[in-house]
Design an enzyme around this catalytic site. Structure first.
Site, mmCIF file in Angstrom:
data_model
loop_
_atom_site.group_PDB
_atom_site.id
_atom_site.type_symbol
_atom_site.label_atom_id
_atom_site.label_comp_id
_atom_site.label_asym_id
_atom_site.label_seq_id
_atom_site.Cartn_x
_atom_site.Cartn_y
_atom_site.Cartn_z
ATOM 1 N N GLU A 92 34.750 37.234 40.906
ATOM 2 C CA GLU A 92 35.476 38.323 40.257
ATOM 3 C C GLU A 92 34.527 39.209 39.454
ATOM 4 O O GLU A 92 33.668 38.717 38.712
ATOM 5 C CB GLU A 92 36.524 37.718 39.314
ATOM 6 C CG GLU A 92 37.315 38.741 38.505
ATOM 7 C CD GLU A 92 38.201 38.101 37.445
ATOM 8 O OE1 GLU A 92 39.226 38.705 37.093
ATOM 9 O OE2 GLU A 92 37.866 36.988 36.965
ATOM 10 N N LYS A 117 44.898 42.523 41.117
ATOM 11 C CA LYS A 117 45.242 41.312 40.374
ATOM 12 C C LYS A 117 46.581 41.490 39.648
ATOM 13 O O LYS A 117 46.778 42.434 38.889
ATOM 14 C CB LYS A 117 44.126 41.015 39.375
ATOM 15 C CG LYS A 117 44.284 39.744 38.574
ATOM 16 C CD LYS A 117 43.054 39.567 37.681
ATOM 17 C CE LYS A 117 43.116 38.333 36.812
ATOM 18 N NZ LYS A 117 41.904 38.241 35.943
ATOM 19 N N CYS A 140 41.301 34.726 39.649
ATOM 20 C CA CYS A 140 41.079 34.127 38.336
ATOM 21 C C CYS A 140 42.370 33.672 37.645
ATOM 22 O O CYS A 140 42.946 32.653 38.001
ATOM 23 C CB CYS A 140 40.276 35.085 37.466
ATOM 24 S SG CYS A 140 39.440 34.282 36.060
#
Length: 301
Positions: free
Chosen positions: A40, A111, A146
């Protein structure tokens, strides 16, 4: 199926241009593998909030260009980790990119779950709205990033959309390393899917990164795990194991709390097929693009 996870050290003293070139060289060195995964926000750092504004780029920006060329040269499928995307309206997103062996952009995922508890990423970045998968010759990739790892409902939707390999680039802090290990295995077991979790190494914005990228099989066995420093992690997978385990131990069939409608779509941006819209009244709307609140890094370690 041969996979490589490139655990990049994000050194704040290394110019972004140099790290981009170094990452591209590492990808090219994986020629002969099938899938390569990067972490990321490796171009700038997942906690380097102050640098995001200057590092933001469009989907066809310099990182996309460099990763497309690297995937094409190496003849690999490449999950290029995520970049700070700036859209046409000026908003910023934490966006993952997947390229095919011809260098074509096959999927982009914004995300959904933004870290920061009303500060940092949760305010500076816009949130994604869609579940995204990417079909490949060796199975369907399910994309998450994440902090998404802490939300099992997202992975249920990815499984319903056909995901067999869950790719999770991250900039996870070392202070929560055991959570990283535990959750990666949990997502593999409950999804009966491979988990490819690739984290950054090093320290940026005073936050030490966990490293310890992992490849976990659908039974929850850790096939390979990196250490805390920069390295390239390799593993050989059997995609048929997903089908075998799901058939032989059909726990997913026995879900009794209501099955989501499995209408996850796939494809590249601009084709109207980025994935299932997960908007609902309880999901926070994208903050105003002018928002500039930045978290106290000490509070996020």
């Amino acid at each position: 199926m041969r996979v490589s996870l490139v655990q990049i050290d994000v050194d704040p003293d290394e110019p972004t241009r140099d790290r981009r070139a170094r990452a591209a060289a590492l990808v090219r060195a994986q020629r002969g593998r099938d899938l390569v995964v990067l972490p990321e926000l490796w171009t700038v750092g997942a906690f380097a909030y102050d640098a995001w504004e200057g590092a933001a780029e469009p989907l066809d920006g310099p990182t996309s260009e460099a990763m497309s060329a690297a995937a094409r040269d190496a003849r690999v499928w490449l999950h290029a980790g995520s970049v700070v995307e700036r859209d046409a309206s000026g908003g910023m997103f934490n966006t993952s990119l997947v390229f095919d062996p011809e260098g074509g952009l096959r999927a982009a995922y914004r995300k959904i779950h933004r870290f920061g508890f009303d500060e940092g990423e949760a305010v500076v970045m816009g949130g994604g709205r869609e579940i995204v998968t990417a079909p490949t010759p060796f199975g369907t990739l399910g994309l998450a990033t994440c902090y998404d790892l802490r939300f099992p409902e997202q992975f249920r939707l990815l499984v319903d959309a056909g995901a067999e390999l869950l790719t999770i680039p991250a900039g996870w802090p070392s202070s929560r390393l055991e959570h990283w290990r535990l959750l990666a295995r949990a997502r593999a077991v409950e999804s009966q899917a491979y988990v490819l979790a690739c984290c950054t190494a090093g320290t940026h914005a005073c936050v030490e990164q966990a490293g310890h990228s992992m490849v976990v099989d659908p039974w929850g066995t850790v096939l390979a795990e990196a250490g805390p420093y920069e390295e390239v992690l390799h593993a050989d997978l059997d995609p048929g194991q997903v089908t075998e385990i799901r058939a032989g131990f059909p726990v997913l069939r026995d879900r009794a709390l209501g099955l989501p409608d499995p209408r996850g779509r796939t494809g590249a941006p601009g084709q109207g097929a980025q994935g299932r819209d997960v908007s609902d009244p309880g999901l926070r709307r994208r903050p105003d693009a002018a928002a500039t609140t930045v978290a106290s890094r000490a509070s996020l370690r």
